[in-house]
Design an enzyme around this catalytic site. Structure first.
Site, short mmCIF file in Angstrom:
data_model
loop_
_atom_site.label_atom_id
_atom_site.label_comp_id
_atom_site.label_asym_id
_atom_site.label_seq_id
_atom_site.Cartn_x
_atom_site.Cartn_y
_atom_site.Cartn_z
CB CYS A 115 20.55 -40.88 -2.94
SG CYS A 115 19.74 -41.93 -4.12
CB CYS A 118 15.60 -43.98 -3.91
SG CYS A 118 17.32 -44.81 -4.55
CB SER A 119 17.55 -43.75 0.60
OG SER A 119 17.06 -45.13 0.67
CB CYS A 120 21.82 -45.14 -3.56
SG CYS A 120 20.73 -45.70 -4.83
#
Length: 216
Positions: A115, A118-120
């Site tokens: 991702c 961000c950190s999906c």
């Protein structure tokens, strides 16, 4: 198109699996410190709990999905056609897994998930995201130097293997269907699930061999 194709990369760069904390993570860390100082939380127990959800309970859901796809060609076809619905067949879904896509590794192509913004991450099937998945070095280098990043995870693919990087978003999250290890023809679904690692479903690792599974 949400993927990036790479074949070879001439340069290698240092890879740091550490992460820069976001404002939310800083607040969580501060709250954790206060609770520990007041004796409300045992840090060792907290670490154990986080590790359990990050590496054991969470990824077990995804491992069941992969094992079913290895065993059942019809389920595999449904999984690759409509991952969200196929995953829901096994009882997994919810926040972070509303819109899923599963991409299958082959001898000619290896898939890897990142991702970049961000950190999906697909929580319902993989549990908590590892720290390195959220780190800026991984998020940037997975796209520009995936082969080098894979080597640092211990995955050294043939030069002829195409690497495809999929960028997860809040709207669509990816999971890798790794190739079934050789020598597993006699294993049942539960035994196959034991060979599926979290990293193999992100694409930064490979499934365990039957021998590794026995030792584990």
């Amino acid at each position: 198109m949400a993927d990036h194709d790479h074949h070879d990369h001439a340069h290698d760069h240092p890879h740091d699996h550490g992460s820069e904390l976001s404002p939310m993570e800083l607040r969580v860390r501060a709250l954790e410190s206060i609770l520990v100082e007041k004796g409300y939380v045992d840090p060792a127990a907290l670490d154990t709990l986080i590790d359990t959800y990050e590496t054991k309970i969470g990824p077990r859901n995804g491992a069941q999905v992969v094992a079913r796809a290895w065993m059942d060609p019809a389920y595999r076809a449904r999984l690759l056609d409509d991952a969200t619905a196929a995953i829901r067949e096994l009882g997994f879904g919810g926040r972070g897994g509303e819109h899923m896509m599963v991409v299958a590794n082959t001898p000619e192509e290896h898939n890897m998930v990142v991702c970049t913004l961000c950190s999906c991450y697909p929580w319902p099937v993989l549990g908590l995201p590892p720290v390195w998945y959220k780190s800026p070095p991984y998020r940037s280098r997975a796209v520009i130097d995936p082969r080098g990043v894979l080597r640092e995870f211990g995955v050294d693919l043939p030069a002829t293997t195409r690497i495809r990087v999929w960028d997860s978003t809040a709207e669509l999250r990816y999971m890798v269907l790794p190739m079934r290890p050789a020598g597993t023809e006699q294993l049942d679904e539960a035994a196959l699930a034991d060979l599926v690692t979290r990293d193999s479903m992100i694409g930064t690792g490979l499934p365990l061999s039957p021998e590794q599974g026995v030792r584990a």
